[in-house]
Design a protein around this motif. Sequence first.
Motif, PDB file in Angstrom:
ATOM      1  N   UNK A  86       0.832  -1.311  -0.038  1.00 40.42           N
ATOM      2  CA  UNK A  86       0.049  -0.200   0.039  1.00 40.42           C
ATOM      3  C   UNK A  86       0.769   1.311   0.003  1.00 40.42           C
ATOM      4  N   UNK A  87       0.594   2.246  -0.906  1.00 39.93           N
ATOM      5  CA  UNK A  87       0.812   3.481  -0.687  1.00 39.93           C
ATOM      6  C   UNK A  87      -0.238   4.338  -1.442  1.00 39.93           C
ATOM      7  N   UNK A  88       0.073   5.798  -1.272  1.00 40.44           N
ATOM      8  CA  UNK A  88      -1.096   6.710  -1.784  1.00 40.44           C
ATOM      9  C   UNK A  88      -0.546   7.749  -2.585  1.00 40.44           C
ATOM     10  N   UNK A  89      -1.112   8.154  -3.747  1.00 39.99           N
ATOM     11  CA  UNK A  89      -0.815   9.313  -4.446  1.00 39.99           C
ATOM     12  C   UNK A  89      -0.909  10.506  -3.606  1.00 39.99           C
ATOM     13  N   UNK A 135      -0.680  -7.838 -16.331  1.00 33.70           N
ATOM     14  CA  UNK A 135      -0.248  -6.439 -15.534  1.00 33.70           C
ATOM     15  C   UNK A 135      -0.564  -6.380 -14.298  1.00 33.70           C
ATOM     16  N   UNK A 136       0.262  -5.541 -13.150  1.00 35.18           N
ATOM     17  CA  UNK A 136      -0.188  -5.554 -11.793  1.00 35.18           C
ATOM     18  C   UNK A 136      -0.912  -4.440 -11.866  1.00 35.18           C
ATOM     19  N   UNK A 137      -2.274  -4.298 -11.211  1.00 35.15           N
ATOM     20  CA  UNK A 137      -3.153  -3.305 -11.140  1.00 35.15           C
ATOM     21  C   UNK A 137      -2.765  -2.626  -9.903  1.00 35.15           C
ATOM     22  N   UNK A 138      -3.330  -1.464  -9.735  1.00 35.56           N
ATOM     23  CA  UNK A 138      -2.833  -0.699  -8.600  1.00 35.56           C
ATOM     24  C   UNK A 138      -4.425   0.466  -8.540  1.00 35.56           C
ATOM     25  N   UNK A 139      -4.568   0.933  -7.080  1.00 30.82           N
ATOM     26  CA  UNK A 139      -5.521   1.727  -6.821  1.00 30.82           C
ATOM     27  C   UNK A 139      -6.784   1.603  -7.229  1.00 30.82           C
ATOM     28  N   UNK A 140      -7.634   2.846  -7.566  1.00 30.13           N
ATOM     29  CA  UNK A 140      -9.124   2.755  -7.993  1.00 30.13           C
ATOM     30  C   UNK A 140      -9.953   3.452  -7.082  1.00 30.13           C
ATOM     31  N   UNK A 141      -9.891   3.193  -5.750  1.00 31.52           N
ATOM     32  CA  UNK A 141     -10.786   3.715  -4.803  1.00 31.52           C
ATOM     33  C   UNK A 141     -10.780   5.286  -4.848  1.00 31.52           C
ATOM     34  N   UNK A 180     -15.848   0.233   1.229  1.00 32.42           N
ATOM     35  CA  UNK A 180     -15.396   0.479  -0.133  1.00 32.42           C
ATOM     36  C   UNK A 180     -13.930  -0.092  -0.049  1.00 32.42           C
ATOM     37  N   UNK A 181     -13.146  -0.231   1.004  1.00 27.48           N
ATOM     38  CA  UNK A 181     -11.847  -0.365   0.862  1.00 27.48           C
ATOM     39  C   UNK A 181     -11.768  -2.061   0.817  1.00 27.48           C
ATOM     40  N   UNK A 182     -12.692  -2.777   1.655  1.00 32.74           N
ATOM     41  CA  UNK A 182     -12.754  -4.114   1.588  1.00 32.74           C
ATOM     42  C   UNK A 182     -13.189  -4.596   0.151  1.00 32.74           C
ATOM     43  N   UNK A 183     -14.087  -3.722  -0.508  1.00 34.99           N
ATOM     44  CA  UNK A 183     -14.455  -4.219  -1.717  1.00 34.99           C
ATOM     45  C   UNK A 183     -13.389  -4.365  -2.616  1.00 34.99           C
ATOM     46  N   UNK A 184     -12.339  -3.486  -2.810  1.00 34.52           N
ATOM     47  CA  UNK A 184     -11.147  -3.414  -3.644  1.00 34.52           C
ATOM     48  C   UNK A 184     -10.334  -4.640  -3.340  1.00 34.52           C
ATOM     49  N   UNK A 185     -10.209  -4.817  -1.948  1.00 34.17           N
ATOM     50  CA  UNK A 185      -9.514  -6.040  -1.706  1.00 34.17           C
ATOM     51  C   UNK A 185      -9.719  -7.436  -1.828  1.00 34.17           C
ATOM     52  N   UNK A 200      -2.413  -1.763  -3.424  1.00 33.68           N
ATOM     53  CA  UNK A 200      -3.592  -0.734  -2.597  1.00 33.68           C
ATOM     54  C   UNK A 200      -2.988   0.817  -2.979  1.00 33.68           C
ATOM     55  N   UNK A 201      -4.106   1.601  -3.483  1.00 39.16           N
ATOM     56  CA  UNK A 201      -3.833   2.932  -3.729  1.00 39.16           C
ATOM     57  C   UNK A 201      -5.319   3.524  -3.871  1.00 39.16           C
ATOM     58  N   UNK A 202      -5.260   4.885  -4.321  1.00 44.66           N
ATOM     59  CA  UNK A 202      -6.572   5.683  -4.764  1.00 44.66           C
ATOM     60  C   UNK A 202      -6.578   5.690  -6.070  1.00 44.66           C
ATOM     61  N   UNK A 203      -7.810   6.191  -6.475  1.00 42.28           N
ATOM     62  CA  UNK A 203      -8.104   6.609  -7.969  1.00 42.28           C
ATOM     63  C   UNK A 203      -7.566   7.735  -8.208  1.00 42.28           C
ATOM     64  N   UNK A 204      -7.131   8.525  -7.481  1.00 45.16           N
ATOM     65  CA  UNK A 204      -6.266   9.705  -7.605  1.00 45.16           C
ATOM     66  C   UNK A 204      -5.782  10.052  -6.459  1.00 45.16           C
ATOM     67  N   UNK A 205      -5.127  11.716  -6.414  1.00 45.79           N
ATOM     68  CA  UNK A 205      -4.256  11.766  -4.844  1.00 45.79           C
ATOM     69  C   UNK A 205      -5.249  12.051  -3.920  1.00 45.79           C
TER      70      UNK A 205
END
Length: 340
Positions: A18-21, A274-280, A295-300, A310-315
């Motif tokens: 996990x990291x965040x933009x 491809x490795x996917x990242x983010x989205x939330x 919402x977090x659990x949904x992505x996991x 894990x990351x977000x769909x923008x910053x």
Amino acid sequence: MIKLNNLLINKDKSCTPIWFMRQAGRYLPEFRNIRKNNKDFIKLCLNSKLSSEITLQPIRRYDLDAAIIFSDILMIPFALGQSVEFKKNFGPILSSFEINKFKKQNIKDFSRKLSPVYKAISKTRNKLEKSKSLICFVGAPWTLIVYMFALKKNGNKINFNKMLDKNLDIEFVLKKLIKYSIIHIDNQIKAGADTVQIFDSWAGLIPNNYLKKFCYKPNQEIVRHCKKKKIPVICFPKGINKNYVKFNNLVRPDGLSLDYKVNPTWAKNNLKNVCLQGGLDPKFLLKKDSHLIPAVIKYLKIFENFPYIFNLGHGVLPKTSPKTIKKVVNLVKSYNGNKK
Ligand code: CP3
């Protein structure tokens, strides 16, 4: 191996790093404190000691798997001769583009101007735990062009013709931006970064018939270089909707960061190798737990058996509470724990 790169290169599925933009910056009181006394943003980015300090601020607070160097995508236009100013509640303002000045800039001066960024990377790498990634970045050529030519009108519309009408050699501009992005990446990797993210934040504003020229091709050239040099590379072509498939098939990055409009189940089924990242959607981090946690659990859950960072769909939005970031990190980490 650094955890993030094990996913990007080996497509490991056994954990979700996990990291965040925009994890370094706006929402953190300790960043705002530094910013208060450093009104010139570009100068702050060129202060190796402070930019390294800001990079490490979120790492001290949270158990993140990666640090992202505190800098800006506009450092490239800056180093290629435009002045850059950040106006409060307005955003960046660049001096008008002068092709002759742009043509004159050479590699030596470019690298010298940005040397404090590279020094900040070395400083940060020395202080960062070995297992954690240090991400460097560039803005994709199109997204830089949006700022360099002030193409954005009010809201999220652009004046595309403004660029085509101009009697300027756009091919030359694109080529030079690709070349200097690659130089900036190589310099950052040499200084100690291990992963690169290419931000094409305004890709969604490109008319469909120009996507190949302004988005796919420039990203592809930069990715090709990274792959040749075995530099793990993540692309973020924000806003291109279903064209994520075409982008992935043509550009072939190691990682693809999803924006908040992409349906994650669709992404899992359609974006291959491809490795996917983010989205939330970052707005979920402004909501109550009863909305945020599911919402977090949904992505996991969706990406349970998939190489996923894990990351977000923008910053991270400036209004986000630092406590909420902690909550999300802990949730993702405990989910990781349950998985093993
Ligand atoms: O992610 C990180 O924490 C690392 C640092 C980082 C910044 N900018 C610092 C910053 C990164 C990766 C960026 C990338 C960037 N910069 C992008 C791509 C990502 C995205 O958000 O779409 C873009 C489009 C820019 C250009 C830019 N820089 C804008 C439009 C603005 C003003 C609006 C804003 O986001 O605050 C900036 C300023 C900026 N860059 C700030 C920070 C921390 C805020 C500066 C302040 O305190 O006023």
